[in-house]
Design an enzyme around this catalytic site. Structure first.
Site, PDB file in Angstrom:
ATOM      1  N   TYR A   1       1.582  -1.230 -14.484  1.00 42.01           N
ATOM      2  CA  TYR A   1       1.210  -0.108 -15.342  1.00 42.01           C
ATOM      3  C   TYR A   1       1.592  -0.499 -16.766  1.00 42.01           C
ATOM      4  O   TYR A   1       2.774  -0.742 -17.039  1.00 42.01           O
ATOM      5  CB  TYR A   1       1.950   1.159 -14.931  1.00 42.01           C
ATOM      6  CG  TYR A   1       1.613   1.685 -13.556  1.00 42.01           C
ATOM      7  CD1 TYR A   1       0.751   2.766 -13.405  1.00 42.01           C
ATOM      8  CD2 TYR A   1       2.174   1.134 -12.413  1.00 42.01           C
ATOM      9  CE1 TYR A   1       0.440   3.273 -12.145  1.00 42.01           C
ATOM     10  CE2 TYR A   1       1.880   1.627 -11.149  1.00 42.01           C
ATOM     11  CZ  TYR A   1       1.008   2.697 -11.028  1.00 42.01           C
ATOM     12  OH  TYR A   1       0.709   3.191  -9.776  1.00 42.01           O
TER      13      TYR A   1
ATOM     14  N   TYR B   1       7.856   7.724  -6.427  1.00 45.95           N
ATOM     15  CA  TYR B   1       6.719   6.835  -6.181  1.00 45.95           C
ATOM     16  C   TYR B   1       6.496   6.630  -4.679  1.00 45.95           C
ATOM     17  O   TYR B   1       5.356   6.622  -4.204  1.00 45.95           O
ATOM     18  CB  TYR B   1       6.950   5.490  -6.869  1.00 45.95           C
ATOM     19  CG  TYR B   1       5.704   4.633  -6.967  1.00 45.95           C
ATOM     20  CD1 TYR B   1       4.751   4.873  -7.946  1.00 45.95           C
ATOM     21  CD2 TYR B   1       5.485   3.571  -6.087  1.00 45.95           C
ATOM     22  CE1 TYR B   1       3.615   4.087  -8.049  1.00 45.95           C
ATOM     23  CE2 TYR B   1       4.364   2.779  -6.183  1.00 45.95           C
ATOM     24  CZ  TYR B   1       3.428   3.044  -7.167  1.00 45.95           C
ATOM     25  OH  TYR B   1       2.294   2.244  -7.260  1.00 45.95           O
TER      26      TYR B   1
END
Length: 389
Positions: free
Chosen positions: A200, A384
């Site tokens: 990311y 996550y």
């Protein structure tokens, strides 16, 4: 036709719930407005929490997932010349599995006939009736004829634009929504990933994501304005921009290739409360949407149907309604935590049009803090991999 439970929508939420109910001996029929081929053509997420893989294992449908799924024990947040590896295995003792949503859907669809799960594809003009009674029903057209499906419960798994949520009377629920001023331009290509784990990236040009569907198929994204024309982004421009935003290390490992699919997905956060009206229940995207930044969409659908399957089994086996009454609150508690995490990552990693130089510095300060704080990394890792059911 009559059944115990009528499910609207043959995406992952509807299919997972259908299989769970069939396994419990509950009669169920799924009604889907599209063809099976169209359902399989949808390109979606591919990061699965153990909540989702556990359902597939419970159903005995995880053979291909175990072979082809990629076990991931970490991911990267990059900004400037720095990269933070979030070691989810070390921080939580858990992992996620990369396995394309299309492949999971295919596994569920292929197993439906042998498991006795009836799916009525290409059902047009679906309408809901008597949802506040003990005998709700669906009407639709299929194969040129009108049809009706009577049931005890209707479950809306028909997505954000489906008919089920719209069947709830105005004033009987409330929507919460945040529409983001950008989208994700995604490119799917049959090339190996640039890195074994997801990256990311926060860059001055905008967000980027390097992900994969397999060891030979990659999925990349770049942040673009909401009004972007896809024709303005030929493949070469996408690859060039990815190389810039992901940084030199990722670019060095990147293999370019022709796009086999390219699209722009808008980003929004959305929750509808409650997730029940009468004997209509909502699950998955019909009730909530999260930005894809946190990889929560499919996994939230899986947790919804886990709660629903258990509650419906209690009802049909034991005549108990308590779990059904608790479903909206149980599901929404997890939904809002996932909404928060997806919003947090989106705000942290994207460029917002109204952001000032101060806002950008705050982003980098937050990333610097995460880089130096095990506690911050643990909080990210816990979210996550998926919070407990």
């Amino acid at each position: 036709m009559k059944t115990d439970v009528a499910i609207v929508g043959a995406g992952p939420a509807g299919l997972l719930l259908g299989h769970l109910l069939c396994a419990a001996g509950i009669a169920v029929v799924i009604v889907e407005r599209q063809s099976a081929a169209h359902v399989l053509s949808r390109i979606r997420a591919g990061v699965l929490e153990t909540t989702t893989t556990d359902i597939m294992r419970q159903l005995g449908l995880d053979q291909r997932l175990k072979i082809e799924g990629l076990r991931h024990e970490g991911f990267h947040l990059s900004y400037g010349a720095r990269s933070i590896r979030i070691d989810i295995a070390a921080l939580t003792g858990k992992h996620v599995t990369v396995y394309g949503q299309t492949e999971l859907t295919r596994d569920l669809m292929d197993a439906a006939p042998q498991r006795g799960l009836e799916i009525l594809y290409e059902a047009a003009d679906v309408s809901l009736h008597d949802i506040e009674t003990a005998a709700p029903r669906l009407t639709f057209h299929r194969n040129g004829s009108a049809a009706m499906l009577e049931s005890r419960f209707i479950i809306g798994c028909d997505g954000f634009h489906g008919v089920c949520r719209r069947a709830i009377p105005a004033g009987a629920g409330r929507s919460f929504e945040k529409v983001y001023p950008f989208g994700w331009l995604g490119i799917l290509a049959d090339v190996p990933p640039c890195d074994p784990e997801l990256i990311y990236a926060n860059h001055a040009n905008g967000f980027a994501l390097a992900s994969m569907r397999s060891e030979a198929r990659s999925r990349y994204y770049v942040q673009v304005p909401s009004d972007t024309n896809l024709e303005d982004w030929p493949d070469d421009r996408v690859w060039d921009e990815l190389a810039i935003r992901l940084g030199p290390d990722a670019a060095a490992g990147m293999t370019r290739g022709p796009a086999i699919e390219k699209s722009i997905a808008p980003l929004r956060s959305f929750v509808f409360e409650p997730m029940r009206h009468g004997n209509l229940f909502l699950a998955g995207d019909a009730a909530h949407i999260v930005p894809p930044t946190g990889a929560k969409g499919l996994n939230l659908a899986a947790s919804d149907v886990t709660y629903l399957a258990s509650a419906l089994t209690d009802f049909f086996r034991h005549g108990q309604e308590a779990a059904l009454a608790l479903y909206p609150d149980r599901a929404l508690a997890r939904v809002w935590k996932s909404e928060r995490f997806s919003w947090f990552l989106t705000k942290l990693m994207h460029n917002f049009p109204d952001d000032s130089a101060f806002d950008r510095r705050i982003q980098h300060a937050e990333l610097d803090y995460i880089a130096s704080s095990k506690a911050a990394q643990t909080a990210i890792a816990e979210n996550y991999v998926g919070l407990p059911l």
